[in-house]
Design a protein around this motif. Structure first.
Motif, mmCIF file in Angstrom:
data_model
loop_
_atom_site.group_PDB
_atom_site.id
_atom_site.type_symbol
_atom_site.label_atom_id
_atom_site.label_comp_id
_atom_site.label_asym_id
_atom_site.label_seq_id
_atom_site.Cartn_x
_atom_site.Cartn_y
_atom_site.Cartn_z
ATOM 1 N N ILE A 27 0.855 -1.178 0.000
ATOM 2 C CA ILE A 27 0.000 0.000 0.000
ATOM 3 C C ILE A 27 0.898 1.238 0.000
ATOM 4 O O ILE A 27 1.746 1.399 0.876
ATOM 5 N N SER A 28 0.707 2.084 -0.990
ATOM 6 C CA SER A 28 1.458 3.330 -1.022
ATOM 7 C C SER A 28 0.641 4.490 -0.489
ATOM 8 O O SER A 28 1.191 5.428 0.098
ATOM 9 N N GLU A 29 -0.681 4.438 -0.682
ATOM 10 C CA GLU A 29 -1.516 5.544 -0.245
ATOM 11 C C GLU A 29 -2.956 5.099 -0.086
ATOM 12 O O GLU A 29 -3.425 4.179 -0.768
ATOM 13 N N VAL A 30 -3.644 5.746 0.847
ATOM 14 C CA VAL A 30 -5.079 5.562 1.048
ATOM 15 C C VAL A 30 -5.733 6.917 0.837
ATOM 16 O O VAL A 30 -5.250 7.935 1.335
ATOM 17 N N TYR A 31 -6.842 6.930 0.090
ATOM 18 C CA TYR A 31 -7.496 8.187 -0.253
ATOM 19 C C TYR A 31 -8.849 8.292 0.431
ATOM 20 O O TYR A 31 -9.492 7.288 0.743
ATOM 21 N N VAL A 32 -9.256 9.525 0.651
ATOM 22 C CA VAL A 32 -10.553 9.832 1.258
ATOM 23 C C VAL A 32 -11.318 10.733 0.307
ATOM 24 O O VAL A 32 -10.749 11.681 -0.253
ATOM 25 N N ILE A 33 -12.610 10.446 0.079
ATOM 26 C CA ILE A 33 -13.449 11.302 -0.756
ATOM 27 C C ILE A 33 -14.543 11.932 0.106
ATOM 28 O O ILE A 33 -14.969 11.361 1.117
ATOM 29 N N ASP A 34 -14.982 13.112 -0.308
ATOM 30 C CA ASP A 34 -15.982 13.859 0.460
ATOM 31 C C ASP A 34 -17.399 13.404 0.100
ATOM 32 O O ASP A 34 -18.231 14.198 -0.363
ATOM 33 N N ALA A 35 -17.680 12.141 0.365
ATOM 34 C CA ALA A 35 -18.990 11.573 0.034
ATOM 35 C C ALA A 35 -20.103 12.161 0.883
ATOM 36 O O ALA A 35 -21.279 12.063 0.516
ATOM 37 N N SER A 36 -19.766 12.784 2.008
ATOM 38 C CA SER A 36 -20.781 13.352 2.889
ATOM 39 C C SER A 36 -21.555 14.479 2.207
ATOM 40 O O SER A 36 -22.643 14.848 2.663
ATOM 41 N N ARG A 37 -21.016 15.051 1.123
ATOM 42 C CA ARG A 37 -21.751 16.083 0.380
ATOM 43 C C ARG A 37 -22.992 15.504 -0.289
ATOM 44 O O ARG A 37 -23.935 16.229 -0.572
ATOM 45 N N GLN A 38 -22.964 14.209 -0.556
ATOM 46 C CA GLN A 38 -24.073 13.575 -1.266
ATOM 47 C C GLN A 38 -24.958 12.734 -0.354
ATOM 48 O O GLN A 38 -26.112 12.484 -0.687
ATOM 49 N N GLY A 39 -24.422 12.256 0.764
ATOM 50 C CA GLY A 39 -25.231 11.419 1.631
ATOM 51 C C GLY A 39 -24.499 11.061 2.904
ATOM 52 O O GLY A 39 -23.326 11.392 3.097
ATOM 53 N N ASN A 40 -25.214 10.341 3.778
ATOM 54 C CA ASN A 40 -24.667 9.969 5.082
ATOM 55 C C ASN A 40 -24.210 8.514 5.141
ATOM 56 O O ASN A 40 -23.768 8.054 6.186
ATOM 57 N N GLU A 41 -24.334 7.786 4.031
ATOM 58 C CA GLU A 41 -23.951 6.381 4.035
ATOM 59 C C GLU A 41 -22.437 6.243 4.171
ATOM 60 O O GLU A 41 -21.671 7.117 3.767
ATOM 61 N N GLY A 42 -22.026 5.103 4.729
ATOM 62 C CA GLY A 42 -20.604 4.791 4.836
ATOM 63 C C GLY A 42 -20.221 3.726 3.837
ATOM 64 O O GLY A 42 -20.990 2.794 3.571
ATOM 65 N N ASN A 43 -19.018 3.855 3.257
ATOM 66 C CA ASN A 43 -18.578 2.863 2.280
ATOM 67 C C ASN A 43 -17.083 3.027 2.056
ATOM 68 O O ASN A 43 -16.471 4.027 2.459
ATOM 69 N N ALA A 44 -16.508 2.041 1.417
ATOM 70 C CA ALA A 44 -15.122 2.083 0.961
ATOM 71 C C ALA A 44 -15.042 1.190 -0.256
ATOM 72 O O ALA A 44 -15.890 0.314 -0.453
ATOM 73 N N TYR A 45 -14.040 1.396 -1.092
ATOM 74 C CA TYR A 45 -13.917 0.548 -2.271
ATOM 75 C C TYR A 45 -12.472 0.505 -2.738
ATOM 76 O O TYR A 45 -11.651 1.359 -2.384
ATOM 77 N N PHE A 46 -12.187 -0.520 -3.535
ATOM 78 C CA PHE A 46 -10.877 -0.719 -4.138
ATOM 79 C C PHE A 46 -11.018 -0.452 -5.617
ATOM 80 O O PHE A 46 -11.958 -0.921 -6.255
ATOM 81 N N THR A 47 -10.129 0.326 -6.208
ATOM 82 C CA THR A 47 -10.290 0.721 -7.598
ATOM 83 C C THR A 47 -8.952 0.785 -8.303
ATOM 84 O O THR A 47 -7.894 0.839 -7.675
ATOM 85 N N GLY A 48 -9.015 0.802 -9.643
ATOM 86 C CA GLY A 48 -7.819 0.985 -10.449
ATOM 87 C C GLY A 48 -7.108 -0.314 -10.766
ATOM 88 O O GLY A 48 -7.381 -1.378 -10.198
ATOM 89 N N VAL A 49 -6.158 -0.198 -11.717
ATOM 90 C CA VAL A 49 -5.291 -1.311 -12.076
ATOM 91 C C VAL A 49 -3.874 -0.770 -12.208
ATOM 92 O O VAL A 49 -3.649 0.425 -12.385
ATOM 93 N N GLY A 50 -2.906 -1.677 -12.136
ATOM 94 C CA GLY A 50 -1.518 -1.263 -12.283
ATOM 95 C C GLY A 50 -1.113 -0.268 -11.220
ATOM 96 O O GLY A 50 -1.423 -0.426 -10.028
ATOM 97 N N GLY A 51 -0.441 0.784 -11.640
ATOM 98 C CA GLY A 51 0.006 1.802 -10.694
ATOM 99 C C GLY A 51 -1.094 2.700 -10.195
ATOM 100 O O GLY A 51 -0.859 3.549 -9.334
ATOM 101 N N ALA A 52 -2.315 2.537 -10.735
ATOM 102 C CA ALA A 52 -3.426 3.393 -10.325
ATOM 103 C C ALA A 52 -4.295 2.752 -9.244
ATOM 104 O O ALA A 52 -5.317 3.293 -8.883
ATOM 105 N N THR A 53 -3.900 1.587 -8.719
ATOM 106 C CA THR A 53 -4.720 0.933 -7.705
ATOM 107 C C THR A 53 -4.673 1.726 -6.415
ATOM 108 O O THR A 53 -3.619 2.227 -6.002
ATOM 109 N N ARG A 54 -5.813 1.828 -5.774
ATOM 110 C CA ARG A 54 -5.872 2.524 -4.496
ATOM 111 C C ARG A 54 -7.112 2.105 -3.722
ATOM 112 O O ARG A 54 -8.099 1.648 -4.295
#
Length: 416
Positions: free
Chosen positions: A231-258
């Protein structure tokens, strides 16, 4: 084609659509009224305020009705567009406006069709927003929601135009074998979009930033090292602007995985719960689920496109469409693809649930804390008003994830 043959083909098409609609109604009734899944309920100590369970069940029922309407609306609209002659009329109308260049004709037809489809389904999306507001899952304003829908339409237009232009170029140049390079192109486009997702698409809808909590970041990196997941980095998105639900996800391929966290998780969850959620996402990386999905796409695309090719040869003459390279065939292609995707939905979701169970087991093994896993997913169910024991049909056919009640019970069975 002789008039009698045309009538036969139209009757076959009508029977196909009617059969699909009847099957959809039967499945929908089973979905709405079917028995609840045998997944165990959440343990009483994890339920907390029991009122949320009743609210979650009511919300799920409303969403099922909305989903059923949405599932039926798209193929019905596409069929009517062809059946009433609007597809050929739109092609002819564009030609009378001087749009005869094949590239421009494909672009104009696609933009009008995609925009019309978006406007058709917009009221259903707004009803979904109203439901989230009514159940305190969102306070997003109507203007902000409309702006987001406009952005989604823009992304859809760009991607659909790329696919349509490539598809109709192949149909014009390789009318008998277009589906072979089209399948390869679809697989490559899937890889490209997966790679670009964190760099291009996510920033359109969210502001994303690296996780600022250095202590938590160190714990996450250590968790990855113990689990064999770099793991090189973990990112946070401002999902609270759209709703109160909680979630996380894995995305990307190659060097773009996060790994990406909703900011609502950082606000509401304890450290061990956050690590459990992240460990689950790392499980998807460990088992190469994104690449497995791409591989399944690469395997299925040529088969599916060959079926489209064969059906076009039989169905197009019945609807006044000259040949597959005629842009008026686009709604029919989309109808075939949509109905095919519905047929494949149970198998696709069964694979998805298998992957989720793998990631669950990985998370429990990586953290060594099954109690935190059970507590975390019960809390996610409360926060998102997710029905932990949905009807059997919704989980078996439409569920991308196992029922939360089952996931918690499985965690307890693995590590009582």
């Amino acid at each position: 084609m002789l008039p009698a043959a045309v009538a036969i083909e139209r009757n076959r098409m009508r029977a196909l659509v009617v059969g699909a609609c009847v099957a959809g109604i039967v499945l929908g009734l089973g979905w709405l009224l079917g028995p609840r899944t045998p997944a165990p309920p959440l343990p009483s100590e994890l339920v907390g305020d029991g009122d949320w369970l009743a609210r979650a069940e009511r919300l799920s029922q409303y969403r099922r009705v909305l989903s059923l309407v949405s599932l039926a609306l798209t193929p019905l609209a596409l069929w009517l567009f062809i059946r009433l002659g609007w597809s050929t009329a739109l092609r002819d109308w564009l030609a009378t406006r001087g749009i005869t260049n094949p590239w421009l004709l494909v672009a104009a037809f696609t933009i009008i069709l995609v925009t019309a489809a978006t406007l058709l389904t917009l009221p259903l999306g707004y009803i979904g927003l109203a439901l989230r507001r009514a159940y305190d899952l969102s306070n997003e304003s109507t203007s902000a929601w409309l702006i987001r829908q406009g952005k989604a339409l823009g992304v859809s237009l760009v991607t659909t135009l790329i696919v349509a232009q490539g598809l109709y170029w192949l149909l014009r140049t390789l009318p008998s074998w277009w589906w072979v390079p089209a399948a390869a192109g679809f697989a490559l486009l899937t890889i490209a979009l997966t790679y670009l997702q964190p760099y291009v698409i996510t920033p359109i809808f969210f502001t994303q930033r690296p996780l600022a909590d250095e202590s938590l970041r160190a714990d996450i990196i250590a968790l990855g090292e113990r689990s064999g997941v770099p793991i090189s980095e973990v990112y946070v998105i401002d999902a609270s602007r759209q709703g109160n639900e909680g979630n996380a996800y894995f995305t990307g391929v190659g060097g773009a995985t996060r790994v990406v966290l909703y900011d609502t998780l950082l606000r509401d969850y304890e450290r061990d719960e956050l690590l459990t959620i992240l460990a689950h996402e790392l499980g998807h990386w460990h088992y190469h689920h994104i690449w497995q999905g791409i591989a399944l796409t690469a395997i299925g695309a040529p088969i599916g496109l060959l079926i489209v090719h064969l059906l076009l040869q039989r169905l197009l003459p019945a609807w006044g469409i000259r040949d597959p390279a005629d842009i008026a065939s686009l709604p029919l292609i989309l109808l075939i693809v949509t109905l095919g995707s519905y047929l494949l939905l149970p198998a696709q979701n069964a694979i998805s649930r298998h992957w989720e169970r793998q990631a669950d087991r990985f998370a429990i093994a990586a953290t060594g804390d099954p109690a935190a896993f059970q507590r975390t997913f019960a809390r996610l169910a409360r926060q998102n008003l997710a029905d932990p024991t949905p009807p059997r049909l919704i989980e078996g056919v439409f569920g991308t994830h196992p029922a939360i009640g089952r996931r918690v019970a499985d965690a307890h069975a693995l590590h009582p």
